[in-house]
Design an enzyme around this catalytic site. Structure first.
Site, mmCIF file in Angstrom:
data_model
loop_
_atom_site.group_PDB
_atom_site.id
_atom_site.type_symbol
_atom_site.label_atom_id
_atom_site.label_comp_id
_atom_site.label_asym_id
_atom_site.label_seq_id
_atom_site.Cartn_x
_atom_site.Cartn_y
_atom_site.Cartn_z
ATOM 1 C CD GLU A 146 -3.111 1.401 2.194
ATOM 2 O OE1 GLU A 146 -3.516 2.263 2.646
ATOM 3 O OE2 GLU A 146 -3.390 -0.094 2.703
ATOM 4 C CD GLU A 196 1.818 8.391 4.227
ATOM 5 O OE1 GLU A 196 2.550 9.651 4.012
ATOM 6 O OE2 GLU A 196 1.091 8.099 3.819
ATOM 7 C CB THR A 231 -9.797 6.768 4.596
ATOM 8 O OG1 THR A 231 -10.181 7.727 3.529
ATOM 9 C CG2 THR A 231 -9.349 5.509 3.946
ATOM 10 N NE ARG A 232 -6.187 10.480 8.585
ATOM 11 C CZ ARG A 232 -5.537 11.519 8.125
ATOM 12 N NH1 ARG A 232 -5.576 12.837 8.623
ATOM 13 N NH2 ARG A 232 -3.982 11.046 7.996
ATOM 14 C CE1 TYR A 233 -5.899 12.915 3.917
ATOM 15 C CE2 TYR A 233 -5.567 10.663 4.209
ATOM 16 C CZ TYR A 233 -5.070 11.941 4.199
ATOM 17 O OH TYR A 233 -3.680 12.327 4.995
ATOM 18 C CD GLU A 234 -14.692 6.207 1.175
ATOM 19 O OE1 GLU A 234 -14.577 5.608 0.005
ATOM 20 O OE2 GLU A 234 -15.020 5.627 2.471
ATOM 21 C CG ASP A 258 10.535 8.267 -4.219
ATOM 22 O OD1 ASP A 258 9.551 7.926 -4.502
ATOM 23 O OD2 ASP A 258 11.288 8.838 -5.075
ATOM 24 C CE LYS A 306 -2.826 25.981 -7.281
ATOM 25 N NZ LYS A 306 -1.973 26.696 -6.681
ATOM 26 C CG ASP A 316 -0.942 15.471 -3.122
ATOM 27 O OD1 ASP A 316 -1.535 16.173 -4.073
ATOM 28 O OD2 ASP A 316 -0.320 16.097 -2.495
#
Length: 233
Positions: free
Chosen positions: A62, A87, A212-215, A116, A142, A138
């Protein structure tokens, strides 16, 4: 080696490395997790299963696990699967560390990498991974930053090299342009085939999906998540 480091520095698929200063207990949990589970790329990688102290049936990766909600859920669901979580954001790794510390320490089927992901992918042996998850990466919204999106031809080449034939690459996002971007890049890559069979498939969460919190934030703001799965042919 210096040239390789310079090249990687230009890839910059992730943003900042640090957030709020960690509390002493978080610091201690993070140190314990890294001491026990951190993958070091200065050793040979001939047998990735040997990273785990107990035999594992397969290995999953992951990339960018955020706070670790999905990774923790999958660790519990599949105790005989080896998981590698990547991460680079210190506070995300610390959140995972605090969660596993509350459970008595890092489980035997967890290994982590805090830099990385491309370096790890290049280190892994060919056809060693059963599944790669890239969940809410991420989006670099832009246009001038699109080159920093993790999904690109070079990284799909990396995925295709480390994935076993029949393995899967799973991608979740709530950003329409990144979803379209990923579909187009995977469609153009000969090693991947989108598994969707109906119009509803890509809006159906993965089996056992914990959210998830992002979702949750995306849904609150009116964005519809997509869950894509690509087969390594």
């Amino acid at each position: 080696m210096a040239e390789e480091r310079r090249k990687r520095a230009t890839e910059a698929f992730f943003g900042r490395r640090h957030g709020k200063r960690l509390r002493p207990r978080q610091d201690a949990a993070l140190a314990a997790l890294l001491d026990r589970a951190l993958i070091k790329l200065d050793v040979a990688s001939h047998d990735v299963a040997a990273l785990f102290p107990s035999p594992v049936e397969r290995i999953r990766l992951e990339i960018g696990f955020g706070g670790g909600e999905h990774l923790l859920s999958e660790l519990a669901r599949y105790p005989h699967t080896g998981f590698i979580g990547v991460e680079p954001f210190v506070n995300g790794m610390a959140k995972l560390a605090s969660a596993v510390d509350e459970q008595g320490g890092a489980p035997a089927n967890l290994r982590v990498y805090n830099d990385d992901a491309t370096a790890l992918l290049d280190w892994l042996p060919e056809a060693s991974i059963a599944e790669v998850d890239l969940l809410y990466p991420d989006p670099w919204p832009k246009k001038k930053h699109w080159k920093r999106r993790f999904v690109n031809r070079a990284n799909l080449d990396r995925f295709s090299r480390v994935l076993k034939p029949g393995g899967r690459f799973r991608f979740a996002s709530d950003i329409d342009t990144y979803i379209d971007w990923t579909l187009l890049h995977c469609e153009a890559h000969p090693a991947f085939r989108w598994e969707a069979e109906s119009a509803d498939d890509w809006h159906t969460p993965y089996a056992g999906w914990p959210g998830t919190r992002y979702e949750a934030k995306a849904i609150r703001e009116g964005r519809t998540p997509a869950y894509l799965t690509f087969l390594r042919v």
